[in-house]
Design an enzyme around this catalytic site. Structure first.
Site, mmCIF file in Angstrom:
data_model
loop_
_atom_site.group_PDB
_atom_site.id
_atom_site.type_symbol
_atom_site.label_atom_id
_atom_site.label_comp_id
_atom_site.label_asym_id
_atom_site.label_seq_id
_atom_site.Cartn_x
_atom_site.Cartn_y
_atom_site.Cartn_z
ATOM 1 C CG HIS A 18 -1.897 1.117 1.218
ATOM 2 N ND1 HIS A 18 -1.565 2.357 1.708
ATOM 3 C CD2 HIS A 18 -3.178 1.205 0.799
ATOM 4 C CE1 HIS A 18 -2.604 3.169 1.586
ATOM 5 N NE2 HIS A 18 -3.600 2.482 1.040
ATOM 6 C CG LEU A 78 -3.143 -9.445 6.149
ATOM 7 C CD1 LEU A 78 -3.568 -9.194 7.586
ATOM 8 C CD2 LEU A 78 -2.224 -10.662 6.079
ATOM 9 N N GLY A 81 -9.319 -7.006 -0.987
ATOM 10 C CA GLY A 81 -10.258 -5.897 -0.910
ATOM 11 C C GLY A 81 -10.158 -4.968 -2.104
ATOM 12 C CG HIS A 83 -5.993 -0.726 -1.692
ATOM 13 N ND1 HIS A 83 -6.001 0.512 -2.289
ATOM 14 C CD2 HIS A 83 -6.116 -0.493 -0.365
ATOM 15 C CE1 HIS A 83 -6.100 1.454 -1.381
ATOM 16 N NE2 HIS A 83 -6.180 0.869 -0.188
#
Length: 128
Positions: A18, A78, A81, A83
Site C-alpha cells: 500500500h 491480507l 479488498g 486495492h
C-alpha cells in the site's frame, strides 16, 4: 534434427504494498524484499500504491532495464479488498504500458494457506 530454443527472458517479481507516510512502515517490506532477492534467482523489486516510491510503473521499468519481459505482481495484502480488486489491476495495466513488461497478478499474500499457517504459528507463539 535438433532445434534450438530461444532462451527465455528472466521473469521478475514485483512485491506490491500500500505505502505509508511513515518511512519506518516500509522496513518489514524492505526485509522481505531482501529475503526474496537472496533466496530466489528472479529479479525482485518493491512497489507502492501511494506515499512511497517506487510506483508500480517505476518498478516495472526498473525490471525492464535488467532485461525482464514478464513479471508477477505479488499483492502484499491480507485480503482481496478494494486495492487488490481495483487499484492493483489498474496500476498493473499502466505499468505494462509504461515498461513493456507483461505483468501477471498473484493472489493477495494473505489468501495463501502457507502464509496463514505462518501467521497462526506466530499468533500461537506470542499467545503462550
Amino acid at each position: 534434427m535438433v532445434t534450438k530454443t530461444k532462451p527465455r527472458a528472466p521473469k521478475g517479481i514485483i512485491l506490491f504494498a500500500h505505502g505509508s507516510r511513515n518511512a519506518a512502515w516500509r522496513k518489514p517490506f524492505d526485509r522481505l524484499l531482501k529475503q526474496v532477492q537472496t533466496q530466489g534467482s528472479a529479479p525482485a523489486v518493491l512497489a507502492f500504491g501511494e506515499f512511497m516510491t517506487p510506483t508500480m510503473s517505476e518498478a516495472a521499468q526498473a525490471l525492464a532495464r535488467t532485461g525482464v519481459k514478464r513479471a508477477v505482481v505479488v499483492p502484499l495484502f491480507l485480503g482481496g479488498g478494494a486495492h487488490v480488486r481495483g487499484d492493483v489491476p489498474r496500476l498493473t495495466l499502466e505499468a505494462t504500458a509504461a515498461s513493456g513488461v507483461k505483468l501477471k497478478i498473484a493472489r493477495a499474500i494473505g489468501e495463501d494457506a502457507a502464509t496463514l499457517a505462518a501467521m497462526a504459528r506466530y499468533c500461537l507463539a506470542v499467545g503462550k
